[in-house]
Scaffold this motif. Structure first.
Motif, PDB file in Angstrom:
ATOM      1  N   THR A 137       2.051  -6.709  -3.994  1.00 28.21           N
ATOM      2  CA  THR A 137       1.513  -6.812  -2.642  1.00 28.21           C
ATOM      3  C   THR A 137       2.594  -7.009  -1.587  1.00 28.21           C
ATOM      4  O   THR A 137       2.282  -7.247  -0.429  1.00 28.21           O
TER       5      THR A 137
ATOM      6  N   LYS B 292       0.817  -1.222   0.000  1.00 29.35           N
ATOM      7  CA  LYS B 292       0.000   0.000   0.000  1.00 29.35           C
ATOM      8  C   LYS B 292       0.850   1.270   0.000  1.00 29.35           C
ATOM      9  O   LYS B 292       1.766   1.423   0.794  1.00 29.35           O
TER      10      LYS B 292
ATOM     11  N   TYR C  91      -0.066   5.511  -0.220  1.00 31.91           N
ATOM     12  CA  TYR C  91      -1.058   6.583  -0.297  1.00 31.91           C
ATOM     13  C   TYR C  91      -0.332   7.918  -0.354  1.00 31.91           C
ATOM     14  O   TYR C  91       0.709   8.100   0.278  1.00 31.91           O
TER      15      TYR C  91
ATOM     16  N   ASN D 139       4.401   7.458 -10.919  1.00 31.10           N
ATOM     17  CA  ASN D 139       4.779   6.087 -11.249  1.00 31.10           C
ATOM     18  C   ASN D 139       5.858   5.624 -10.286  1.00 31.10           C
ATOM     19  O   ASN D 139       6.745   6.398  -9.926  1.00 31.10           O
ATOM     20  N   TRP D 140       5.792   4.351  -9.897  1.00 27.98           N
ATOM     21  CA  TRP D 140       6.803   3.728  -9.055  1.00 27.98           C
ATOM     22  C   TRP D 140       7.398   2.559  -9.825  1.00 27.98           C
ATOM     23  O   TRP D 140       6.661   1.705 -10.319  1.00 27.98           O
TER      24      TRP D 140
ATOM     25  N   GLU E  21      -4.827   6.443  -3.052  1.00 33.09           N
ATOM     26  CA  GLU E  21      -3.982   5.265  -3.205  1.00 33.09           C
ATOM     27  C   GLU E  21      -3.222   5.322  -4.526  1.00 33.09           C
ATOM     28  O   GLU E  21      -3.768   5.720  -5.548  1.00 33.09           O
ATOM     29  N   GLN E  22      -1.944   4.937  -4.457  1.00 39.78           N
ATOM     30  CA  GLN E  22      -1.108   4.828  -5.646  1.00 39.78           C
ATOM     31  C   GLN E  22      -0.733   3.370  -5.835  1.00 39.78           C
ATOM     32  O   GLN E  22      -0.686   2.608  -4.872  1.00 39.78           O
ATOM     33  N   SER E  23      -0.404   3.003  -7.052  1.00 34.82           N
ATOM     34  CA  SER E  23      -0.052   1.616  -7.343  1.00 34.82           C
ATOM     35  C   SER E  23       1.424   1.352  -7.071  1.00 34.82           C
ATOM     36  O   SER E  23       2.297   2.067  -7.550  1.00 34.82           O
ATOM     37  N   SER E  24       1.674   0.286  -6.301  1.00 36.80           N
ATOM     38  CA  SER E  24       3.048  -0.159  -6.074  1.00 36.80           C
ATOM     39  C   SER E  24       3.412  -1.274  -7.046  1.00 36.80           C
ATOM     40  O   SER E  24       4.565  -1.679  -7.109  1.00 36.80           O
ATOM     41  N   GLY E  25       2.427  -1.789  -7.759  1.00 33.02           N
ATOM     42  CA  GLY E  25       2.664  -2.868  -8.694  1.00 33.02           C
ATOM     43  C   GLY E  25       2.742  -4.241  -8.056  1.00 33.02           C
ATOM     44  O   GLY E  25       3.135  -5.203  -8.694  1.00 33.02           O
TER      45      GLY E  25
END
Length: 181
Positions: free
Chosen positions: A64, A45, A47, A96-97, A58-62
């Motif tokens: 879990t 997660k 944020y 972007n990450w 929420e942002q995407s980490s790609g």
């Protein structure tokens, strides 16, 4: 419940800020300036807030993989560390990450910038160093300790301190090239 606490009066009163989900495991928070902040946690997660923490998106980490620590050099360049050697990097303010190869299998915890140098620490005495804003990483791990390292602190471009379990304190006077107890 995915909540963050905020105070406007030096801790006298606290308000819950809901992130909009039911997730409860946040581990690190940072603010780049008075408006822009990030929080990371388990389940991959991330944020971001652009209004002093009043609302979180929420942002995407790609993935879990659990995320443990977030640190920014400036409004664009940031690093997130996590379990199983996970390193995420942004150069556009978290839009972007990118997943970066750390060459580590250990859970990473603290991370600290000074100019283009980044130091990350983790379990089993893991010490990683990047000299190009977190794009490439080299292990600085040695036989000084096998304790979990939790946090790094920069004093200046050459002097860093690292702390960990069982009273571990490490110091470098060489920008991370050589470490001592």
């Amino acid at each position: 419940d995915g909540r963050i606490l905020k105070t406007n009066n030096c801790g006298l009163n606290w308000d819950y800020l809901n992130t909009g989900n039911n997730y409860t495991g946040f581990y690190s928070i940072t603010f780049i300036n008075s408006n822009i902040g990030y929080v990371v946690g388990g389940g991959g997660k991330i944020y971001m807030s652009s209004n002093s923490g009043n609302n979180w998106i929420e942002q995407s980490s790609g993935g879990t993989t659990g995320l443990a620590y977030v640190c920014f050099k400036d409004v664009n360049t940031g690093i997130i560390t996590g379990n199983a050697g996970k390193i995420l990097r942004t150069t556009n303010g978290g839009i972007n990450w990118s997943s970066i190869l750390s060459h580590s299998i250990y859970d990473l915890r603290g991370v600290e910038f000074i100019n283009d140098i980044v130091i990350s620490v983790g379990h089993y005495g893991e010490l990683l160093k990047s000299t190009n804003n977190g794009l490439n990483w080299n292990s600085m791990r040695n036989s000084i300790t096998n304790h979990k390292l939790n946090s790094a602190f920069k004093f200046d471009s050459l002097i860093y301190f690292v702390v960990g379990d069982s009273g571990t304190v490490l110091k470098t006077l060489s920008g991370g090239n050589f470490w001592s107890v």
